[in-house]
Design a protein around this motif. Sequence first.
Motif, PDB file in Angstrom:
ATOM      1  N   GLU A   1     -26.023  62.742  60.687  1.00 51.37           N
ATOM      2  CA  GLU A   1     -26.787  61.649  60.091  1.00 51.37           C
ATOM      3  C   GLU A   1     -27.708  62.180  59.010  1.00 51.37           C
ATOM      4  N   ALA A   2     -28.160  61.262  58.151  1.00 49.38           N
ATOM      5  CA  ALA A   2     -29.082  61.623  57.077  1.00 49.38           C
ATOM      6  C   ALA A   2     -29.925  60.408  56.733  1.00 49.38           C
ATOM      7  N   SER A   3     -31.168  60.641  56.351  1.00 53.52           N
ATOM      8  CA  SER A   3     -32.082  59.544  56.014  1.00 53.52           C
ATOM      9  C   SER A   3     -31.608  58.817  54.753  1.00 53.52           C
ATOM     10  N   PHE A   4     -31.834  57.496  54.737  1.00 52.74           N
ATOM     11  CA  PHE A   4     -31.402  56.691  53.599  1.00 52.74           C
ATOM     12  C   PHE A   4     -32.225  55.416  53.571  1.00 52.74           C
ATOM     13  N   ASN A   5     -32.515  54.916  52.359  1.00 50.67           N
ATOM     14  CA  ASN A   5     -33.263  53.674  52.195  1.00 50.67           C
ATOM     15  C   ASN A   5     -32.310  52.578  51.749  1.00 50.67           C
ATOM     16  N   TRP A   6     -31.933  51.700  52.662  1.00 54.67           N
ATOM     17  CA  TRP A   6     -31.015  50.589  52.363  1.00 54.67           C
ATOM     18  C   TRP A   6     -31.847  49.355  52.024  1.00 54.67           C
ATOM     19  N   VAL A   7     -31.632  48.792  50.840  1.00 48.90           N
ATOM     20  CA  VAL A   7     -32.443  47.676  50.348  1.00 48.90           C
ATOM     21  C   VAL A   7     -31.700  46.366  50.569  1.00 48.90           C
ATOM     22  N   LEU A   8     -32.355  45.406  51.168  1.00 50.50           N
ATOM     23  CA  LEU A   8     -31.753  44.097  51.398  1.00 50.50           C
ATOM     24  C   LEU A   8     -31.338  43.453  50.078  1.00 50.50           C
ATOM     25  N   GLY A   9     -30.169  42.808  50.098  1.00 53.74           N
ATOM     26  CA  GLY A   9     -29.682  42.101  48.927  1.00 53.74           C
ATOM     27  C   GLY A   9     -29.021  42.978  47.886  1.00 53.74           C
ATOM     28  N   THR A  10     -29.023  44.294  48.098  1.00 59.41           N
ATOM     29  CA  THR A  10     -28.403  45.223  47.161  1.00 59.41           C
ATOM     30  C   THR A  10     -26.953  45.480  47.565  1.00 59.41           C
ATOM     31  N   ILE A  11     -26.057  45.470  46.575  1.00 64.45           N
ATOM     32  CA  ILE A  11     -24.650  45.766  46.837  1.00 64.45           C
ATOM     33  C   ILE A  11     -24.461  47.278  46.768  1.00 64.45           C
ATOM     34  N   TYR A  12     -23.943  47.846  47.850  1.00 64.12           N
ATOM     35  CA  TYR A  12     -23.679  49.290  47.911  1.00 64.12           C
ATOM     36  C   TYR A  12     -22.174  49.537  47.932  1.00 64.12           C
ATOM     37  N   GLN A  13     -21.735  50.472  47.101  1.00 64.68           N
ATOM     38  CA  GLN A  13     -20.332  50.889  47.121  1.00 64.68           C
ATOM     39  C   GLN A  13     -20.204  52.029  48.129  1.00 64.68           C
ATOM     40  N   ILE A  14     -19.473  51.776  49.196  1.00 64.79           N
ATOM     41  CA  ILE A  14     -19.319  52.740  50.283  1.00 64.79           C
ATOM     42  C   ILE A  14     -17.923  53.361  50.218  1.00 64.79           C
ATOM     43  N   LYS A  15     -17.878  54.649  50.471  1.00 68.00           N
ATOM     44  CA  LYS A  15     -16.611  55.367  50.538  1.00 68.00           C
ATOM     45  C   LYS A  15     -16.594  56.192  51.816  1.00 68.00           C
ATOM     46  N   GLY A  16     -15.531  56.000  52.596  1.00 69.93           N
ATOM     47  CA  GLY A  16     -15.379  56.769  53.826  1.00 69.93           C
ATOM     48  C   GLY A  16     -14.077  57.547  53.820  1.00 69.93           C
ATOM     49  N   VAL A  17     -14.158  58.848  54.020  1.00 69.66           N
ATOM     50  CA  VAL A  17     -12.978  59.707  54.084  1.00 69.66           C
ATOM     51  C   VAL A  17     -12.637  59.951  55.546  1.00 69.66           C
ATOM     52  N   PHE A  18     -11.398  59.628  55.919  1.00 72.33           N
ATOM     53  CA  PHE A  18     -10.907  59.861  57.280  1.00 72.33           C
ATOM     54  C   PHE A  18      -9.692  60.773  57.166  1.00 72.33           C
ATOM     55  N   GLY A  19      -9.923  62.085  57.258  1.00 67.63           N
ATOM     56  CA  GLY A  19      -8.894  63.065  56.939  1.00 67.63           C
ATOM     57  C   GLY A  19      -8.025  63.465  58.109  1.00 67.63           C
ATOM     58  N   SER A  20      -6.804  63.906  57.788  1.00 69.94           N
ATOM     59  CA  SER A  20      -5.870  64.344  58.816  1.00 69.94           C
ATOM     60  C   SER A  20      -6.318  65.644  59.471  1.00 69.94           C
ATOM     61  N   ASN A  21      -7.182  66.386  58.810  1.00 67.24           N
ATOM     62  CA  ASN A  21      -7.692  67.639  59.366  1.00 67.24           C
ATOM     63  C   ASN A  21      -9.025  67.461  60.081  1.00 67.24           C
ATOM     64  N   GLY A  22      -9.373  66.222  60.371  1.00 68.05           N
ATOM     65  CA  GLY A  22     -10.627  65.947  61.060  1.00 68.05           C
ATOM     66  C   GLY A  22     -11.814  65.751  60.141  1.00 68.05           C
ATOM     67  N   THR A  23     -11.581  65.807  58.830  1.00 68.88           N
ATOM     68  CA  THR A  23     -12.665  65.617  57.867  1.00 68.88           C
ATOM     69  C   THR A  23     -13.175  64.177  57.915  1.00 68.88           C
TER      70      THR A  23
END
Length: 613
Positions: free
Chosen positions: A547-569
């Motif tokens: 985990e890591a600290s983050f400031n999520w602002v209400l009403g803001t559109i965030y572009q999220i990218k999630g990598v789900f790798g075959s090597n466990g990444t």
Amino acid sequence: MRKDKKKNSLKTKLVAVISSVTVAAAIGFPATVAPITTYALPLNVPAPEGPIMTRAFYSINYSIPNFFANTNGGSEPELQRAQSLFTIARAYAANGITDTRHTDKMVEWIKLTLNNTNHMPDMHGGIDMRQQQFYLLTLNMIWHTPGLKSRFTASEQNAMLTMAKAAVAATAYVSADYNSAGQLRAANTRTTLDLDSNSWPQGNPNWTEAVLGSFMAGAYMMGIENVSGFLTNYSHASFKTELSNRGLSNVYNTFNMTANATIESYVKNIVNNDSANKPFFRGMKLSSFVSDPFDFYYEAVGKHTFNKIATEGDYIGQLGMAQEFDSVDAYGLRDSLGYAEHGANHMLGNVYLIDFMGNWSSSSQTAKKADLEKRMKVGFSDLLGKLYNGYWTYANGSASYNIYEPDGYFDYGLSLAQGYELSQKVLYHYNFEGGNYNGWTRINTSAPWAGVTTEPTWNGSTTQPDAVLQIQSSTDSSGYVGTYSSNDYIVYSPMKVEAWGTSGNRQIGIIGKYQNNSNYYLMRYNQNTSKLQIVKIKNGVEQVLNEASFNWVLGTIYQIKGVFGSNGTLELYVWGGSVPKVSAVDTEFVSGGMGYYSSRAHSKFDDLLVTER
């Protein structure tokens, strides 16, 4: 550029270039550049994959009233047909052989374009070059590939060479920056050979890439060392006689519409203007093309095609978004997906041309080559998000909703981009238009979900309404999983939180490697702890992997990218970048589905895109 997806390797071959043009020495041209009489075919050009070959063959394997419509603007089917020929030629160049049905059909159509006025291009030097560029690229590949060139008679080969010269003359006439008096040309002199005024080479990539590519393809067929002599000694009357003698009547008719003195006043003085340090095309001299075709292309067009800041994909905030997304036309400002597709499409043709002719690898401009490759990667990553899930675009004075069509001409370009590893394959996409959630499954508890069609678009230049997925519950949580499942993928999606619930686990995120309701990975923002987290849900029990600290602002559109790798990444990105906000390694779940997660929040999601890693 990496090209290790090519199926077979060829031994290096030198191919003699036959040219009927006399080499001319011109003052100001590089004295150290010897006339090029042989070309080395590249060892490793990318081969088109099976599905795009099937489409190419289908596109040209039936009766066509007119291969080239010659309508001063062309048509999408016309462009698809020309790219089909180019695709088949690419397969031959990469593999040495291909399905004989494909090669036979390509040869048949090229012969028709040389011998039958119903199928012949016009080579007027303007907007039609968007279609004719890929035809000329095909001719160039045939010209430099003995196994293909030998399929044509001596008369047909002569017609090919004259067609190449016509492309050089027409595009040089339209593109020349200076007139015979050494003065910059005014806009009203930029008509094509058939007097069409929709022609401005100082403009946008969808036009400039195609016109410059047509010039280069024709020049390569002539031999680039011969171009200056051809232009210096150009006689419009004599060349029209040559066109007539070759039977190229459509081209002759086009060339016959412009007065001899008019075209000669520009074409014949290109070399003189070059000697006076006055450029030929967008600030670049013709002698620069002779000296280093790659550098000429990069400076004149290449670096301008992807020159804006990306808002989608892997490289958000980096230089490389298509210039057509921040451009102008006759109606003013525009933000056009269709024009961006054209610009990128023609750029790829030019990159391949320069690579095929050996001038990508031979150029000493290593920094510029690296820069262009990076821009293309940024540009295609940005373009994929806009292309596959729909984009509200503004062009030609009106707003419209553009979206990828699987049978469109751009498939051919994407195939080449993927061959060069400049673009990822899209494995799955979903934009929730029309309230359609076919195949999606609700997991965990029963927080309601619905489509919202009054939301202003998150993706485009207008404020038009666009459907998004809404999950709204202040006291409950829900996950929704789509139909795609695999062991190695990347998930992209914009999302936002309108309001958090008053208590409990307030979270938003994406699911990956979903096995069942009790086993999957979750990449989320946890409002209770103000942290981004990568979590493993195993048998219903949560384990925070990182985990890591983050400031999520209400009403803001965030572009999220999630990598789900075959090597466990496992990697979680917010607004792109080269370094994940949070990462972990875990091999518990090998394969599974993907989707969304919301807990005690009014959440919205849209434009899901899943690509290969």
